[in-house]
Every structure is written in C-alpha cells, then in structure tokens.
Design a protein around this motif. Structure first.
Motif, PDB file in Angstrom:
ATOM      1  N   CYS A   1       9.685   3.240   2.256  1.00 47.62           N
ATOM      2  CA  CYS A   1       9.478   2.738   0.709  1.00 47.62           C
ATOM      3  C   CYS A   1      10.805   3.069   0.147  1.00 47.62           C
ATOM      4  CB  CYS A   1       7.795   3.240   0.534  1.00 47.62           C
ATOM      5  SG  CYS A   1       8.244   5.552   0.608  1.00 47.62           S
ATOM      6  N   ASN A   2      10.207   2.527  -1.766  1.00 47.74           N
ATOM      7  CA  ASN A   2      11.050   2.472  -2.819  1.00 47.74           C
ATOM      8  C   ASN A   2      10.497   2.096  -3.835  1.00 47.74           C
ATOM      9  OD1 ASN A   2      13.591   3.035  -4.037  1.00 47.74           O
ATOM     10  ND2 ASN A   2      15.161   2.626  -1.657  1.00 47.74           N
ATOM     11  N   LEU A   3      11.775   2.006  -5.495  1.00 49.55           N
ATOM     12  CA  LEU A   3      10.846   1.877  -5.972  1.00 49.55           C
ATOM     13  C   LEU A   3      11.607   0.275  -5.636  1.00 49.55           C
ATOM     14  CD1 LEU A   3      12.831   4.322  -8.205  1.00 49.55           C
ATOM     15  CD2 LEU A   3      10.702   4.526  -7.074  1.00 49.55           C
ATOM     16  N   ALA A   4      10.713  -0.549  -7.309  1.00 51.50           N
ATOM     17  CA  ALA A   4      10.906  -2.395  -8.184  1.00 51.50           C
ATOM     18  C   ALA A   4      12.449  -2.815  -6.945  1.00 51.50           C
ATOM     19  CB  ALA A   4      10.107  -2.051  -9.181  1.00 51.50           C
ATOM     20  N   PRO A   5      11.912  -3.986  -6.518  1.00 48.45           N
ATOM     21  CA  PRO A   5      13.466  -4.251  -6.742  1.00 48.45           C
ATOM     22  C   PRO A   5      14.400  -3.793  -8.046  1.00 48.45           C
ATOM     23  CG  PRO A   5      11.983  -5.732  -5.719  1.00 48.45           C
ATOM     24  CD  PRO A   5      11.171  -4.642  -6.200  1.00 48.45           C
TER      25      PRO A   5
ATOM     26  N   THR B   1      -2.538  -3.487  -7.658  1.00 45.73           N
ATOM     27  CA  THR B   1      -2.054  -3.563  -6.242  1.00 45.73           C
ATOM     28  C   THR B   1      -1.634  -4.768  -6.234  1.00 45.73           C
ATOM     29  OG1 THR B   1      -3.401  -3.874  -4.941  1.00 45.73           O
ATOM     30  CG2 THR B   1      -2.745  -1.808  -5.210  1.00 45.73           C
ATOM     31  N   ASN B   2      -0.205  -5.719  -5.635  1.00 45.65           N
ATOM     32  CA  ASN B   2      -0.238  -6.809  -4.999  1.00 45.65           C
ATOM     33  C   ASN B   2       0.875  -6.705  -4.053  1.00 45.65           C
ATOM     34  OD1 ASN B   2       0.545  -9.644  -5.472  1.00 45.65           O
ATOM     35  ND2 ASN B   2       1.923  -9.658  -7.357  1.00 45.65           N
ATOM     36  N   TYR B   3       0.565  -7.873  -2.658  1.00 38.69           N
ATOM     37  CA  TYR B   3       1.090  -8.229  -1.404  1.00 38.69           C
ATOM     38  C   TYR B   3       1.497  -9.117  -1.477  1.00 38.69           C
ATOM     39  CZ  TYR B   3      -2.388  -4.426  -0.771  1.00 38.69           C
ATOM     40  OH  TYR B   3      -2.845  -3.072  -1.258  1.00 38.69           O
ATOM     41  N   ILE B   4       2.244  -9.416  -0.114  1.00 41.59           N
ATOM     42  CA  ILE B   4       3.533 -10.434   0.102  1.00 41.59           C
ATOM     43  C   ILE B   4       1.589 -11.160   0.914  1.00 41.59           C
ATOM     44  CG2 ILE B   4       5.658 -10.553   0.225  1.00 41.59           C
ATOM     45  CD1 ILE B   4       5.130  -9.782   2.980  1.00 41.59           C
ATOM     46  N   ASP B   5       1.937 -13.003   1.099  1.00 41.03           N
ATOM     47  CA  ASP B   5       0.694 -13.324   1.855  1.00 41.03           C
ATOM     48  C   ASP B   5       0.407 -13.669   2.482  1.00 41.03           C
ATOM     49  OD1 ASP B   5       1.192 -16.696  -0.243  1.00 41.03           O
ATOM     50  OD2 ASP B   5       0.544 -14.811  -1.243  1.00 41.03           O
TER      51      ASP B   5
ATOM     52  N   GLN C   1      16.402 -10.229   6.507  1.00 41.91           N
ATOM     53  CA  GLN C   1      16.282  -9.789   5.002  1.00 41.91           C
ATOM     54  C   GLN C   1      15.915  -8.501   5.496  1.00 41.91           C
ATOM     55  OE1 GLN C   1      17.694 -11.783   2.460  1.00 41.91           O
ATOM     56  NE2 GLN C   1      20.146 -11.734   2.706  1.00 41.91           N
ATOM     57  N   ARG C   2      16.155  -7.464   4.440  1.00 42.30           N
ATOM     58  CA  ARG C   2      14.073  -6.508   4.086  1.00 42.30           C
ATOM     59  C   ARG C   2      13.764  -7.380   3.156  1.00 42.30           C
ATOM     60  NH1 ARG C   2      16.933  -1.441   2.037  1.00 42.30           N
ATOM     61  NH2 ARG C   2      17.552  -0.938   4.403  1.00 42.30           N
ATOM     62  N   GLU C   3      12.155  -7.096   3.639  1.00 45.17           N
ATOM     63  CA  GLU C   3      11.729  -7.905   2.860  1.00 45.17           C
ATOM     64  C   GLU C   3      10.717  -6.971   1.825  1.00 45.17           C
ATOM     65  OE1 GLU C   3       8.859 -11.433   3.914  1.00 45.17           O
ATOM     66  OE2 GLU C   3       8.389  -9.362   5.602  1.00 45.17           O
ATOM     67  N   LEU C   4      10.373  -7.526   0.898  1.00 47.89           N
ATOM     68  CA  LEU C   4       8.984  -6.145  -0.401  1.00 47.89           C
ATOM     69  C   LEU C   4       7.840  -7.061   0.111  1.00 47.89           C
ATOM     70  CD1 LEU C   4       8.900  -6.242  -4.104  1.00 47.89           C
ATOM     71  CD2 LEU C   4       6.204  -6.846  -2.283  1.00 47.89           C
TER      72      LEU C   4
ATOM     73  N   THR D   1       6.490   4.061 -12.519  1.00 45.33           N
ATOM     74  CA  THR D   1       6.346   3.029 -12.464  1.00 45.33           C
ATOM     75  C   THR D   1       5.311   2.460 -11.877  1.00 45.33           C
ATOM     76  OG1 THR D   1       7.601   0.980 -13.667  1.00 45.33           O
ATOM     77  CG2 THR D   1       6.896   3.164 -15.335  1.00 45.33           C
ATOM     78  N   SER D   2       5.780   1.897 -10.718  1.00 43.96           N
ATOM     79  CA  SER D   2       5.872   1.641  -9.330  1.00 43.96           C
ATOM     80  C   SER D   2       6.570   1.969  -8.183  1.00 43.96           C
ATOM     81  CB  SER D   2       5.967   0.039  -9.405  1.00 43.96           C
ATOM     82  OG  SER D   2       6.993  -0.783 -10.251  1.00 43.96           O
ATOM     83  N   MET D   3       5.420   1.278  -6.378  1.00 47.53           N
ATOM     84  CA  MET D   3       6.334   2.194  -6.019  1.00 47.53           C
ATOM     85  C   MET D   3       5.721   0.939  -4.799  1.00 47.53           C
ATOM     86  SD  MET D   3       7.239   5.414  -5.276  1.00 47.53           S
ATOM     87  CE  MET D   3       7.939   4.753  -3.581  1.00 47.53           C
ATOM     88  N   VAL D   4       7.039   0.648  -3.850  1.00 41.63           N
ATOM     89  CA  VAL D   4       7.051  -0.715  -3.228  1.00 41.63           C
ATOM     90  C   VAL D   4       7.138   0.347  -1.351  1.00 41.63           C
ATOM     91  CG1 VAL D   4       8.076  -2.649  -2.450  1.00 41.63           C
ATOM     92  CG2 VAL D   4       7.884  -2.121  -4.628  1.00 41.63           C
ATOM     93  N   TRP D   5       6.580  -0.790  -0.260  1.00 37.69           N
ATOM     94  CA  TRP D   5       6.536  -0.799   0.955  1.00 37.69           C
ATOM     95  C   TRP D   5       8.168  -1.987   0.907  1.00 37.69           C
ATOM     96  CZ3 TRP D   5       6.470   2.551   4.170  1.00 37.69           C
ATOM     97  CH2 TRP D   5       5.769   3.466   3.823  1.00 37.69           C
ATOM     98  N   TYR D   6       8.516  -1.900   1.804  1.00 37.10           N
ATOM     99  CA  TYR D   6       9.575  -2.840   2.162  1.00 37.10           C
ATOM    100  C   TYR D   6       9.124  -3.149   3.317  1.00 37.10           C
ATOM    101  CZ  TYR D   6      11.718  -2.971  -2.195  1.00 37.10           C
ATOM    102  OH  TYR D   6      11.840  -2.827  -4.035  1.00 37.10           O
ATOM    103  N   ARG D   7       9.862  -4.437   4.425  1.00 34.86           N
ATOM    104  CA  ARG D   7      10.451  -4.065   5.663  1.00 34.86           C
ATOM    105  C   ARG D   7      11.566  -4.635   5.974  1.00 34.86           C
ATOM    106  NH1 ARG D   7       5.021  -7.358   8.321  1.00 34.86           N
ATOM    107  NH2 ARG D   7       5.440  -9.640   7.436  1.00 34.86           N
ATOM    108  N   GLN D   8      11.931  -4.163   7.383  1.00 32.50           N
ATOM    109  CA  GLN D   8      12.928  -4.871   8.188  1.00 32.50           C
ATOM    110  C   GLN D   8      12.639  -5.414   9.326  1.00 32.50           C
ATOM    111  OE1 GLN D   8      16.916  -3.478   6.965  1.00 32.50           O
ATOM    112  NE2 GLN D   8      17.513  -5.584   6.788  1.00 32.50           N
ATOM    113  N   ALA D   9      12.849  -6.828   9.472  1.00 38.04           N
ATOM    114  CA  ALA D   9      12.397  -7.182  10.671  1.00 38.04           C
ATOM    115  C   ALA D   9      13.541  -7.245  11.571  1.00 38.04           C
ATOM    116  CB  ALA D   9      11.941  -8.639  11.198  1.00 38.04           C
ATOM    117  N   PRO D  10      13.898  -7.346  12.676  1.00 36.29           N
ATOM    118  CA  PRO D  10      15.525  -7.569  13.362  1.00 36.29           C
ATOM    119  C   PRO D  10      16.727  -8.444  13.311  1.00 36.29           C
ATOM    120  CG  PRO D  10      13.897  -6.579  15.284  1.00 36.29           C
ATOM    121  CD  PRO D  10      13.595  -6.566  14.124  1.00 36.29           C
ATOM    122  N   GLY D  11      16.720  -8.921  12.724  1.00 33.15           N
ATOM    123  CA  GLY D  11      17.963 -10.312  12.170  1.00 33.15           C
ATOM    124  C   GLY D  11      17.148 -10.529  11.334  1.00 33.15           C
TER     125      GLY D  11
END
Length: 115
Positions: free
Chosen positions: A95-99, A57-61, A44-47, A32-42
């Motif tokens: 990319c992955n599904l919702a948290p 659609t929705n985005y982090i600030d 945690q992975r974030e939505l 029902t939804s798809m998410v892009w996440y990212r993980q910077a060095p050191g």
C-alpha cells in the motif's frame, strides 16, 4: 514521513480469499487517497485499487468484482478484501499513496495462489 505496514498475505488455493491490511502512520493528515499495488515476479509494480478519503473506489479491470478496498480512518488502516483468487493474483502486495506521490515502500505482504 508516512510509513506503511502491510499484513494478511499467505498461501491460498484458487477460488479462495484473503484480507490484507495496511497500517498507516506518520504525517497522514494531508493524505487524500490510498492505493494498493502489487508486483508479480518478473513484472513491474502495478496499481490494483484506490480509495479516496471520501470513500470513492476504483479498480483495475482484472480485479473488478473480486476485490474490495476499504478504509478505517479511526484506525488509520486500509484493507483489501480479495475473493475468488486466481493464480495470476500471485504477487507481493503493497500500500502507498497515489502514483507520483508515493513515499518509502513498506515490506509488502506475499500473496500466493496455488493448488
């Protein structure tokens, strides 16, 4: 099972742009939804961005107004258009599904923003 293959990352200068792609395969009928996440060095992975099957659609600030998530249901592909990139956008993008519903993670695609 659901599988994700991310692509499109690279090295770009600040202010530049990239378009990431995520090919989705497997048991996708119930997604029902798809998410892009990212993980910077050191860190945690974030939505980063979410898109529903209906196109909401929705985005982090920190990426609002710069990133755009979109999807092509016919191609089972989700995109992330990233403009006005900043050094702090440097990360591996997934990319992955919702948290809470995530499946096995793909290999991700590295985005490096540096002059």
């Amino acid at each position: 099972q659901v599988q994700f293959v991310e692509s499109g990352g690279g090295l770009v200068q600040p202010g530049g742009f990239l378009r990431l792609s995520c090919a989705v395969s497997g048991s996708i009928v119930s997604i029902t939804s798809m998410v892009w996440y990212r993980q910077a060095p050191g860190k945690q992975r974030e939505l980063v961005a979410v898109i529903t099957r209906g196109g909401s659609t929705n985005y982090i600030d920190s990426v609002k107004g710069r990133f755009t998530i979109s999807g092509d249901n016919a191609k089972n592909t989700v995109y992330l258009q990233m403009n006005s990139l900043k050094p702090e956008d440097t990360a591996v993008y997934y990319c992955n599904l919702a948290p809470g519903l995530t499946r096995s993670w793909g290999q991700g695609t590295q985005v490096t923003v540096s002059s």
